[in-house]
Design an enzyme around this catalytic site. Structure first.
Site, short mmCIF file in Angstrom:
data_model
loop_
_atom_site.label_atom_id
_atom_site.label_comp_id
_atom_site.label_asym_id
_atom_site.label_seq_id
_atom_site.Cartn_x
_atom_site.Cartn_y
_atom_site.Cartn_z
N LYS A 1 0.85 -1.20 0.00
CA LYS A 1 0.00 0.00 0.00
C LYS A 1 0.89 1.25 0.00
CE LYS A 1 -3.38 2.94 0.57
NZ LYS A 1 -4.25 3.29 -0.55
N ILE B 175 -2.75 2.19 -15.42
CA ILE B 175 -3.17 3.47 -14.88
C ILE B 175 -3.62 3.33 -13.42
CG2 ILE B 175 -3.98 4.43 -17.09
CD1 ILE B 175 -6.84 3.63 -16.33
N GLY C 291 -5.69 -2.03 -14.88
CA GLY C 291 -6.98 -1.42 -15.19
C GLY C 291 -7.89 -2.41 -15.88
N ASN D 12 -13.66 4.48 -5.15
CA ASN D 12 -13.04 4.68 -3.83
C ASN D 12 -12.52 6.09 -3.62
OD1 ASN D 12 -9.84 4.90 -3.36
ND2 ASN D 12 -10.22 3.92 -5.35
N SER D 13 -12.54 6.48 -2.36
CA SER D 13 -11.79 7.65 -1.90
C SER D 13 -11.22 7.29 -0.53
CB SER D 13 -12.67 8.89 -1.83
OG SER D 13 -11.88 9.99 -1.43
N MET D 14 -10.26 6.38 -0.54
CA MET D 14 -9.70 5.86 0.71
C MET D 14 -8.89 6.94 1.45
SD MET D 14 -10.90 2.86 0.56
CE MET D 14 -10.10 1.98 1.87
N GLY D 15 -8.20 7.78 0.67
CA GLY D 15 -7.44 8.87 1.29
C GLY D 15 -6.13 8.42 1.91
N THR E 40 -9.19 -3.98 -8.59
CA THR E 40 -10.60 -4.20 -8.20
C THR E 40 -10.96 -5.67 -8.09
OG1 THR E 40 -11.30 -2.09 -9.17
CG2 THR E 40 -12.99 -3.80 -8.95
N ASN F 12 4.12 6.80 -6.45
CA ASN F 12 2.74 7.07 -6.87
C ASN F 12 2.56 8.57 -7.11
OD1 ASN F 12 -0.02 7.27 -7.14
ND2 ASN F 12 -0.51 6.13 -5.27
N CYS G 276 -2.32 9.74 -6.82
CA CYS G 276 -3.41 9.50 -5.87
C CYS G 276 -4.47 10.58 -6.04
CB CYS G 276 -2.92 9.49 -4.43
SG CYS G 276 -4.35 9.35 -3.33
O1 RRO Z 1 -5.76 5.67 -0.90
C1 RRO Z 1 -6.41 6.08 -1.88
O2 RRO Z 1 -7.45 6.75 -1.78
C2 RRO Z 1 -5.99 5.79 -3.26
C3 RRO Z 1 -4.72 5.98 -3.73
BR1 RRO Z 1 -3.30 6.49 -2.64
C4 RRO Z 1 -4.45 5.79 -5.12
O3 RRO Z 1 -3.32 5.97 -5.62
N1 RRO Z 1 -5.46 5.41 -5.91
C5 RRO Z 1 -6.71 5.22 -5.44
O4 RRO Z 1 -7.63 4.88 -6.21
N2 RRO Z 1 -6.96 5.40 -4.12
#
Ligand code: RRO
Length: 313
Positions: free
Chosen positions: A45, A193, A250, A69-72, A273, A128, A131
């Site tokens: 990660k 991507i 992708g 997603n918006s894991m952040g 995914t 990365n 993000c």
């Molecule tokens: O952690 C995320 O929200 C995240 C990251 Br760092 C990324 O590079 N790509 C993504 O879809 N989510």
């Protein structure tokens, strides 16, 4: 003899399949499961210098043809992942894996790279630049000048093999521009991507957004982004110096999708995914499906067809 082996920057991998950063790779338990699987490598990660909890939940949603997603950037901090990969190299000498970094500033990225440069780690870094989900931090990969400045600062001192994870591009002029910059640096690979950033998913029943962070905006992954992924793999493979490998990610759900990515020029395939949905058994399934396709077509190695997609003119 059929083989799915591949080589990137002189490093050999028994199989050209691995996870995509972010998916089932945050904890040592996740990473152990990847080591035990039929994946040819793993990526950790994306790390920041200190651990981060990430964005508030709900921060992920499923879609009929993908993920959202918006894991952040939730992660356990660089030290956690660096300790893991160094210990793994001691247990399994000669195996190359990928350590993903996503500092939220250039200074953070450089500080982490100094630490890695000075460590015993021998594997790849996947930096990365894409993000999409940290509020207030635009994707570096969409700022060509910032990308150039980042790579200049990195290669000023960093001595170990490194590649970058890119956002999707949507214009021929942008493929030309990013490749022109990347070709000026001794990159080992580019991974393309990342999620298609800042989509919006609407819940028809509740008339709300589907996830909490950023007012509902988030990155799209999975089957629906495969054409964008293939275009980026192909466009970059056509433009980059041949010693920069392209790692395709992708929309890979089947051996056929994997085959298509390789035809477009990918030397390694990352699954995000669908690995999230299916778990570590996916690598054996896709390896079998890809191997069966190659047998049917008379190919014994991915080099027989990599990048050989034909056009209709
Ligand atoms: O952690 C995320 O929200 C995240 C990251 Br760092 C990324 O590079 N790509 C993504 O879809 N989510």
């Amino acid at each position: 003899m059929l083989t799915l082996e591949t080589t990137i920057a002189g490093r050999h991998f028994d199989r050209c399949l691995m996870n995509a950063a972010g998916v089932r790779c945050q904890s040592s338990r996740d990473l152990d499961a990847l080591v035990q699987s039929r994946a040819g490598a793993y990526v950790t990660k994306s790390a920041t210098p200190a651990p981060r909890p990430g964005n508030p939940s709900p921060r992920m949603a499923t879609m009929p043809h993908g993920s959202f997603n918006s894991m952040g950037l939730p992660n356990n901090g660089l030290a956690y992942y660096l300790d893991y990969v160094i210990a793994d190299e001691q247990k399994r000498p000669g195996k190359t894996n990928f350590l993903s970094l996503a500092g939220t500033s250039l200074d953070d990225n450089l500080a982490m790279l100094h630490e890695i440069n000075d460590s015993a780690y021998q594997g790849f870094v996947e930096l990365n630049l894409s993000c999409p989900n940290v509020p207030g931090h635009p994707q570096t990969g969409y700022d060509f000048e910032a990308t150039r400045q980042t790579l200049e600062a990195v290669f000023d001192f960093y001595q170990k093999p490194l590649g970058v994870k890119l956002p999707p591009y949507f214009d021929m002029a942008h493929f030309d521009a990013i490749a022109g910059i990347l070709n000026q640096f001794p990159l080992s690979f580019v991974t393309t991507i990342n999620s298609v950033g800042n989509g919006l998913l609407v819940n028809f029943e509740t008339e709300t957004v589907a996830i909490k962070p950023k007012g509902g905006f988030g990155g799209i992954g999975g089957a629906s982004i495969k054409p964008t992924a293939l275009a980026n793999v192909r466009a970059l493979a056509q433009r980059l110096n041949p010693d920069i490998a392209v790692i395709g990610v992708g929309g890979i759900m089947s051996g056929r999708d994997a085959f298509e990515h390789i035809l477009c020029g990918a030397s390694m395939l990352q699954i995000g995914t669908q690995f999230g949905y299916e778990g570590p058994a996916i690598f054996a399934r896709i390896a079998k499906e890809l191997g069966d396709i190659m047998l049917l077509k008379g190919y014994t190695s991915i080099e027989d067809f990599r990048g050989k997609l034909k056009t209709l003119d």
